[in-house]
Design an enzyme around this catalytic site. Structure first.
Site, PDB file in Angstrom:
ATOM      1  N   SER A 151       4.732  -4.065   0.560  1.00 17.05           N
ATOM      2  CA  SER A 151       4.596  -2.780   1.213  1.00 17.05           C
ATOM      3  C   SER A 151       5.946  -2.045   1.272  1.00 17.05           C
ATOM      4  O   SER A 151       6.560  -1.800   0.234  1.00 17.05           O
ATOM      5  CB  SER A 151       3.992  -2.971   2.607  1.00 17.05           C
ATOM      6  OG  SER A 151       3.594  -1.741   3.159  1.00 17.05           O
ATOM      7  N   ASP A 245      -6.597   0.558  -0.968  1.00 18.56           N
ATOM      8  CA  ASP A 245      -5.244   0.708  -0.428  1.00 18.56           C
ATOM      9  C   ASP A 245      -4.777   2.125  -0.710  1.00 18.56           C
ATOM     10  O   ASP A 245      -4.729   2.560  -1.869  1.00 18.56           O
ATOM     11  CB  ASP A 245      -4.326  -0.317  -1.098  1.00 18.56           C
ATOM     12  CG  ASP A 245      -2.891  -0.283  -0.583  1.00 18.56           C
ATOM     13  OD1 ASP A 245      -2.557   0.600   0.229  1.00 18.56           O
ATOM     14  OD2 ASP A 245      -2.113  -1.148  -1.003  1.00 18.56           O
ATOM     15  N   HIS A 275      -4.949  -2.801   1.724  1.00 21.52           N
ATOM     16  CA  HIS A 275      -3.495  -2.930   1.678  1.00 21.52           C
ATOM     17  C   HIS A 275      -3.061  -4.324   2.137  1.00 21.52           C
ATOM     18  O   HIS A 275      -3.578  -4.863   3.106  1.00 21.52           O
ATOM     19  CB  HIS A 275      -2.870  -1.879   2.599  1.00 21.52           C
ATOM     20  CG  HIS A 275      -1.379  -1.898   2.611  1.00 21.52           C
ATOM     21  ND1 HIS A 275      -0.617  -1.456   1.556  1.00 21.52           N
ATOM     22  CD2 HIS A 275      -0.494  -2.313   3.566  1.00 21.52           C
ATOM     23  CE1 HIS A 275       0.668  -1.591   1.851  1.00 21.52           C
ATOM     24  NE2 HIS A 275       0.759  -2.116   3.056  1.00 21.52           N
TER      25      HIS A 275
END
Length: 302
Positions: A151, A245, A275
């Site tokens: 991320s 995501d 995600h």
């Protein structure tokens, strides 16, 4: 078709309001203010000490954890940069990945608890991450060095690798990016459609978190948004992303542009997954972690 377990987990995330943490700019500001009053712990869980030697040093203001398998010489080393929208601390799911890398890949894993935004801005954070990566590669011995980020941590990791390349310094053996957030402008036209199905992320909150991380830099600056940089000369890339995501657009665009610039890229896009799915306790997450372990093991043989 995603597994039944992953579908159930996505529903649970939506029900418990995981998305509310970044649902709006105000929600992010409230989260940052709460962390300033009562900082979250970044300490590794105690049970990790049953399977690993853990030590901590400081690189400037950063606590940096060094985690190695008990009683075994590590075969490779990993620099792992955690996610959390640049405003969130290391969490249990991050340490679970570290545990997997230590026990199954027999890797030494270096984990920086980098200073979070708004104190930790890109102009301060990327140079420190670059120096840490460079030092690991230089002192790595015979085993390879794999750079892993998830991320926001993937954005920081990629920016550090680009800066290392610009210094004409050796690259890591491989760069592995999990659900990467690489462009904090949140301006890709496909994101409006994906957002409706994403149980975790929202554009408004990420825009605010990205603004805080940018500090005095423009959000388009490649230090802040490495997707807006160049990719030629980088180490081989492996990218994991899910189609539910919001940041899937970043992964796809990175793969397209990096391949066009001559970088070797391995891309895994999981249909229907949210995600951060490689960190989740679902079959698709386990398969992703299996592949990450293989990549780290193969780095030791380079």
């Amino acid at each position: 078709m995603p597994s039944l377990r992953s579908r159930a987990l996505s529903v649970a995330m939506a029900v418990v309001g995981r998305r509310r943490r970044s649902a709006s700019a105000q929600a992010v500001r409230d989260r940052v203010a709460a962390a300033a009053r009562r900082p979250a712990s970044h300490l590794p869980p105690r049970r990790l000490g049953r399977v690993a030697d853990i030590s901590r040093t400081f690189v400037g203001a950063w606590p940096v954890y060094d985690v190695s398998p008990l009683g075994v010489e590590p075969s490779a080393q990993v620099l792992y940069v955690h996610g959390g929208d640049y405003v969130g601390e290391l969490e249990r799911r991050h340490w679970e990945l570290v545990r997997t890398l230590v026990t199954r890949a027999r890797a030494r894993v270096v984990v920086p608890a980098y200073v979070l935004a708004p104190r930790g801005t890109a102009d301060r954070t990327v140079p420190v991450a670059t120096d840490l990566l460079s030092g690991l590669i230089a002192g790595g011995g015979d085993g390879g060095t794999v750079l892993i980020g998830d991320s926001a941590g993937a954005g920081l990791a990629l920016a550090a690798a680009q800066r290392l390349r610009d210094r004409d310094v050796e690259q890591p053996s491989r760069i592995v990016l999990l659900s990467p957030w690489l462009d904090v402008t949140m301006s890709h036209p496909d994101q409006a459609v994906i957002e409706a199905a994403d149980p975790v992320l929202s554009r408004a909150g990420l825009l605010e978190a990205g603004r805080l991380y940018a500090g005095t830099l423009a959000v388009e600056d490649p230090l802040v948004s490495p997707l807006r940089g160049t990719f030629g000369g980088l180490a081989p890339l492996t990218v994991f992303s899910g189609t539910r995501d919001l940041l899937a657009t970043d992964g796809r665009e990175l793969v397209r542009r990096a391949r066009a610039e001559g970088v070797e890229v391995e891309f895994h896009e999981a249909a229907g997954l949210p995600h951060g799915y490689p960190l989740l306790p679902v079959p698709e997450g386990r398969a992703a972690r299996d592949r990450i372990v293989e990549l780290v093991r193969s780095a030791a043989d380079l």
